[in-house]
Design an enzyme around this catalytic site. Structure first.
Site, short mmCIF file in Angstrom:
data_model
loop_
_atom_site.label_atom_id
_atom_site.label_comp_id
_atom_site.label_asym_id
_atom_site.label_seq_id
_atom_site.Cartn_x
_atom_site.Cartn_y
_atom_site.Cartn_z
N SER A 73 -10.79 -3.94 -5.84
CA SER A 73 -11.77 -4.95 -5.05
C SER A 73 -12.37 -4.08 -4.04
O SER A 73 -13.13 -2.94 -4.18
CB SER A 73 -10.73 -5.94 -4.41
OG SER A 73 -11.48 -6.88 -3.92
N ASP A 103 -12.47 -13.56 -13.61
CA ASP A 103 -12.54 -13.39 -12.06
C ASP A 103 -13.66 -13.89 -11.56
O ASP A 103 -14.83 -13.73 -11.77
CB ASP A 103 -12.55 -11.57 -11.98
CG ASP A 103 -11.98 -11.20 -10.75
OD1 ASP A 103 -12.33 -11.76 -9.69
OD2 ASP A 103 -11.94 -9.92 -10.62
N HIS A 130 -8.69 -11.86 -10.70
CA HIS A 130 -8.69 -10.73 -9.85
C HIS A 130 -7.61 -10.05 -9.52
O HIS A 130 -7.32 -8.94 -9.44
CB HIS A 130 -9.39 -11.36 -8.42
CG HIS A 130 -9.89 -10.26 -7.51
ND1 HIS A 130 -11.18 -9.61 -7.83
CD2 HIS A 130 -9.47 -9.61 -6.20
CE1 HIS A 130 -11.45 -8.87 -6.74
NE2 HIS A 130 -10.48 -8.97 -5.90
#
Length: 418
Positions: free
Chosen positions: A190, A360, A393
């Site tokens: 991320s 995601d 994610h």
């Protein structure tokens, strides 16, 4: 109208930093403020005398662990943990290739240690012969110190991810490079991918990096598919610090907790399914991991950092922080608009492994494709792209299948770099 704009701006921050409530149960959870810091200069083979990350999350599983700290050139004191070898030991640690793990926003280095040793990325890498280093960026639980600033002061929190690119990442990489004498394999998730890509695009740290694995890469954010993400993409980003009067964005503090409750009261917002609504439908999380996550996360970040991330959603480009006026930008950058990070400048021979998921909602497929387009001239044998249809994610970090699907591939990729 002003109140609506304020609410929308706050919604932006929540959607960008979905990990604040990643795995969060219904919103009645009690967010009590907690603050801890590491006071020692250096500890080797941490034995649990103090309640640090090594003692609480590593040595308890039978691994050796060392505590380091490094001071950035702007005075932030960062905590770093090292797992020099696997649980069964073996081999000369000096010959083990170093790997630096960089977490995302609103979490800390514990994010790499949430599952059992057989399923946690840090231990998987150590057991496979790597010298593992775990970063904790400024403002997180173990890195709440500065040579002169009090973390309770607004000045301490006057930073964005630009500063992580300029100050934190160089200090962390330099520490590992000097301690090991070897080039480093980097793994980011991320925001940990964002700061790496920005750094590489400016030619920074390239001489110390052997390769980089980027999980759920977030360079572009304009196609987030969450309901809150849509609001974020359309809304105007105002200066959030002046709206809520907070330089520190503490998810466990009362103001943010109150906002979550207000958000949950909005029509169409399902607070019992926020993990799906905000991050996508994660395929491979279990209840025990969720419970462990909630005991350790989320962590604080600066509100200014969330404004910067929100600007990325609004503008659809990757730029330095926008100070909101031509005059302020001129004063900071010598030009009226914040300079952009040009990802096409990333050296074409830098070995990159990118892994992204079809579910995601933050690192959306379209946005990843925009990133890949910036890398279209990358040397073919230096770019490995993995697409996992069912992953969202959180699966990349705490999914119970990530060892077989993701980390075994990364290990092979690292070993092929020579």
């Amino acid at each position: 109208m002003a109140a609506l704009r304020s609410l929308r701006s706050l919604a932006i921050h929540l959607s960008i930093v979905a990990l604040v409530i990643l795995l969060v149960k219904p919103y009645e959870s009690s967010f009590g403020s907690t603050r801890r810091s590491v006071n020692s200069r250096f500890k080797t083979d941490y034995n649990g005398a103090d309640n640090g990350m090594c003692a609480s999350a590593v040595t308890v599983h039978g691994y050796k662990c060392q505590e380091f700290e490094v001071t950035t050139d702007d005075g932030y004191i960062l905590s770093v943990q090292r797992i020099p070898e696997g649980r069964v030991g073996g081999g000369d640690g000096r010959n083990r290739q170093p790997v630096l793990l960089q977490h995302g926003v609103l979490v800390d280095g514990v994010t790499w240690l949430q599952n059992s040793p057989a399923q946690s990325p840090a231990m998987i890498l150590a057991d496979n012969g790597f010298d593992v280093w775990i970063s904790n960026i400024r403002g997180t639980r173990y890195s709440r110190r500065h040579v002169s600033l009090d973390p309770n002061s607004a000045d301490y929190w006057n930073w964005t991810w630009d500063d992580l690119v300029v100050h934190d990442l160089p200090a962390l990489i330099d520490l590992v490079f000097k301690q090991t004498g070897q080039k480093i394999h980097y793994i980011g998730h991320s925001m940990g991918t964002l700061i790496a890509l920005a750094s590489f695009s400016e030619g920074k740290q390239i001489d110390k990096i052997k390769s980089a694995a980027l999980l759920s890469p977030v360079a572009y954010l304009s196609h987030m598919t969450t309901a809150l993400g849509v609001v974020a993409a359309r809304a105007f980003v105002s200066e959030i610090t002046t709206i809520i009067g907070l330089a520190e964005f503490n998810p466990r503090g009362e103001p943010v907790s109150d906002f979550l409750k207000a958000l949950c009261a909005q029509a169409g917002v399902d607070c019992y399914d926020l993990i799906t609504a905000l991050t996508g439908k994660n395929c491979c999380l279990n209840a025990s991991t969720a419970d462990h996550f909630l005991k350790n996360e989320p962590q604080s970040t600066s509100t200014k950092n969330l404004v910067h991330l929100s600007q990325t959603v609004r503008d659809g480009v990757l730029s330095k922080y926008d100070y909101g006026s031509n005059d302020f930008n001129q004063a900071h950058y010598g030009e009226t608009k914040p300079p952009r990070y040009n990802l096409t400048n990333i050296p074409h021979d830098l070995s990159l492994f990118l892994s992204y998921g079809g579910q995601d909602a933050l690192s959306d497929v379209q946005d990843v494709e925009t990133l890949l387009d910036c890398l279209k001239y990358h040397d073919v044998d230096k770019l490995h792209v993995q697409y996992i249809k069912d992953y969202a994610h959180a699966d990349f970090i705490i999914g119970i299948t990530a060892k077989d699907i993701v980390y075994n591939q990364i290990i092979s990729f690292f070993r092929n770099q020579g």
